[in-house]
Design an enzyme around this catalytic site. Structure first.
Site, PDB file in Angstrom:
ATOM      1  N   GLU A   1     -79.355 -14.927 -10.636  1.00 47.12           N
ATOM      2  CA  GLU A   1     -80.682 -14.091 -10.640  1.00 47.12           C
ATOM      3  C   GLU A   1     -80.275 -13.079 -11.573  1.00 47.12           C
ATOM      4  OE1 GLU A   1     -83.806 -14.456  -7.377  1.00 47.12           O
ATOM      5  OE2 GLU A   1     -82.920 -12.435  -7.266  1.00 47.12           O
TER       6      GLU A   1
ATOM      7  N   ASP B   1     -87.347  -1.566  -5.108  1.00 49.86           N
ATOM      8  CA  ASP B   1     -85.941  -1.396  -5.136  1.00 49.86           C
ATOM      9  C   ASP B   1     -85.468  -0.260  -4.392  1.00 49.86           C
ATOM     10  OD1 ASP B   1     -84.847  -3.927  -6.157  1.00 49.86           O
ATOM     11  OD2 ASP B   1     -86.072  -3.420  -7.985  1.00 49.86           O
TER      12      ASP B   1
END
Lengths: 267, 401
Positions: free
Chosen positions: A49, A60
């Site tokens: 990924e 995040d």
């Protein structure tokens, strides 16, 4: 069958689970990123990924925030990433690549051109964190052969599972914690009922991510699912290291994935 | 012809702008909030409760005041101020906070989080949390904490926890990122009280609904005072909550000119500004599509404004729509012109305005002289300037004792 489906079906045949490392593109620098990309499949990574850095990574935690910031400072550019993936494909034709990103950089590049160019360069899937399935048709007319990967979270109810399932391909990404990436450890006991509930609704493979901080937690999560995503844990050591140490850290992280592979394959 | 009051559509879009661009963790919650909000605004009980707090706690209606000396100074149109700086807590932000806190209570949330730029929304949020005994955490850019110290202390006095955000540019957008991270982490217990007319649907509509009291009152007051509607309405724009509050009841009144004023910072050509409509392009940030200031790679750009409340790279989605439809005309005002307007307002009217509405006034000072004396301008004086005296003194090279 898409490349990602093929990967999961091969894994299943070999009685293996998927290991999906997450790399922020061009972090800690372009060379190190590319070395990880090229070598992780040899250590047992099933899919890679790649995070497209965005200046406002709202979902995040601190590690991916900082890695994104550094990647942008390093002069990250989307066309150059695609060129690097094209080159990688001459070397590796089997390991699927999933791009993970926020929507704004894609919109700015041009959504359709972005998906088309990504597919052409050898990308297999796209996960857009802040594009819910409800808005997908508004933003994307054609996937150009890419699998649309979606996240499922502990807050996803049955009604939403149906909506997500309908727009999904490749695999489903189960977010093991309510929270941002890399901040807390996942807990197998609390996750099991969620995964069981999801299984009754969907047939796609399910991988678990967020909070995979070590070998034993990876093993626990893989036992409940079809694989694990490891992100912040791989990137974190680079944040405090000097450039001279990047090579050593790459070796350590490759050994870590090797070890995860060994544990996951041991019954 | 566009009927503006028909927007947003049920997916939260104003034409191409708006929507719910958030991660999956938040989708179930905003869906629930959307349903609750629409049920409540259809309920007379909710309106009664809202009306109670507006009258007895905020102190509404706020006056519509004729700024005679400034009007004479300009020598043209009659300038009126909608005095939302006289509200409890000193700005229009409390209008929205009272509305949203009632919803948060109905959702059973015990913890409130907010982002703040100038600190006015943070203070208003801390205030309503104290009023209802709820825990309050406010995220604020480290740079803004430095330039708005007085408001930080006010929030702490009111019992709120103020968390400095030093990521990114350490301003409003970074505070909003951090508030969103907190929200996904504590989604069960926590309500995110967004202060501006941006964010995922239903926030832009909710904020507009709760701020529309400003324009509703201007309508009533104008009919009573002038026997007609004003000719021009002017408001400053960061995210655009005070402007949409003033404009929204007039959107379908085509004879009323609506003007929004963005922060031109050191000048639109310097790259040091926060003028999303003038200098931005289509993008998606903080849950909605809108005009944003960004670079050639779609990374969010650097902004500058002397006013912390306008220092934001995006703008509420409805403003982007009204800009494209040419229903609202968007202009801008520099730091220097806002500072001059700030001082002029203090000296001519005995009112110290916040730096945010000083931008609106900076535009009015240019615009009023071009209009005849029977032309009525209503400007939203959406906040008072006590919080800004340190910033202004520094900008004018004055040492405070």
């Amino acid at each position: 069958m898409t490349t990602i489906q093929q990967t999961f079906s091969d894994l299943k045949r070999r009685n293996q689970k998927a290991i999906i490392p997450f790399l922020t593109a061009d972090f800690p620098n372009r060379d190190t990123f590319l070395r990880l990309l090229y070598e992780l499949p040899n250590s047992g990574a099933s899919i890679i990924e790649i995070g497209i850095p965005f200046s406002e990574p709202m979902a995040d935690g601190i590690v991916i925030q900082q890695s994104s910031h550094i990647a942008i400072q390093n002069g990250f550019s989307f066309p150059r990433l695609l060129a690097d993936i094209t080159a990688f494909r001459r070397h590796n034709t089997v390991t699927p690549i999933v791009l993970m990103t926020y929507i704004n950089p894609l919109i700015h590049y041009g959504m359709d051109a972005c998906l088309q160019d990504a597919a052409k360069s050898g990308v297999q899937g796209m996960l857009i964190v802040d594009l819910p399935p409800e808005h997908t048709n508004r933003c994307i007319q054609k996937w150009h052969g890419l699998d649309s990967i979606h996240m499922i979270t502990p807050t996803t109810n049955d009604r939403r599972l149906a909506i997500i399932q309908e727009g999904s391909g490749g695999f489903l990404y189960y977010v093991s914690v309510t929270g941002v990436t890399g901040t807390q450890s996942a807990n197998a006991t609390s996750i099991l009922p969620h995964i069981q509930r999801i299984r009754t609704h969907v047939s796609l493979p399910i991988v678990v991510g967020f909070g995979i901080t070590g070998v034993s937690i990876a093993k626990q999560m893989a036992d409940l699912s079809d694989g694990v995503v490891v992100g912040s844990h791989i990137l974190k050591p680079f944040l405090t290291a000097s450039t001279a140490d990047y090579g050593t850290i790459v070796n350590e992280q490759l050994m870590f994935i090797d070890e995860v592979r060994h544990h996951l394959d041991t019954v | 012809m566009t009927i503006f009051s028909n927007y947003p559509d049920s997916d939260g879009f104003f034409g191409d702008y708006g929507g719910q661009y958030v991660s999956e963790t938040l989708m179930p919650l905003i869906t629930e909030l959307n349903e609750l909000f629409h049920n409540e605004i259809a309920s007379p009980d909710f309106h009664q409760e809202l009306a109670y707090y507006r009258e007895h706690y905020i102190g509404r209606p706020s006056p519509l005041y004729h700024a005679r000396r400034l009007s004479d100074y300009c020598g043209g149109a009659a300038i009126y101020f909608k005095r939302d700086e006289l509200n409890h807590t000193g700005s229009h932000k409390i209008n929205n906070c009272i509305g949203q806190i009632l919803l948060a209570r109905k959702m059973g949330k015990s913890r409130i989080i907010a982002e703040t730029g100038a600190g006015q929304h943070g203070v208003a949020t801390a205030t309503v949390c104290a009023l209802f005994g709820l825990s309050c955490t406010v995220y604020m850019g480290a740079k803004d904490i430095e330039r708005q110290k007085a408001n930080v202390y006010r929030m702490r006095l009111l019992g709120a926890t103020v968390i400095p955000v030093s990521a990114g540019t350490a301003t409003l957008k970074d505070a909003m990122n951090e508030a969103l991270r907190d929200w996904v982490t504590h989604v069960d217990s926590t309500y995110y009280l967004i202060g501006t007319a941006a964010g995922p649907h239903p926030y832009p509509k909710m904020v507009r609904t709760f701020q529309a009291i400003i324009g509703d009152e201007v309508k009533t007051q104008s009919m009573a005072r002038f026997g007609r509607l004003p000719d021009t309405l002017v408001a400053c724009i960061g995210g655009g909550s005070n402007a949409i509050g003033l404009f929204s009841p007039f959107l379908d009144e085509p004879d009323v000119a609506l003007i929004g004023v963005e922060a031109a910072g050191k000048g639109l050509e310097t790259g040091e500004h926060a003028a999303s409509l003038s200098k931005g392009s289509f993008g998606i940030l903080h849950g909605n599509s809108t005009y944003i200031i960004q670079d050639s790679q779609g990374q969010i750009g650097h902004t500058h404004s002397i006013s912390a409340g306008l220092d934001y790279p995006g703008i509420g989605p409805e403003h982007s729509f009204l800009n494209d439809k040419k229903r609202v005309y968007y202009d801008s005002c520099t730091d220097a012109d806002a500072l001059a307007a700030f001082q002029l307002c203090a000296q001519y009217e005995g009112i110290i305005p916040a730096l945010e509405p000083s931008h609106a006034l900076g535009f009015v000072l240019r615009y009023a002289p071009q209009k005849p004396t029977d032309h009525i301008i209503v400007m939203n004086l959406c906040g008072r300037g006590d919080k800004d005296i340190h910033t202004v003194a520094e900008a004018l090279n004055i040492t405070l004792v």
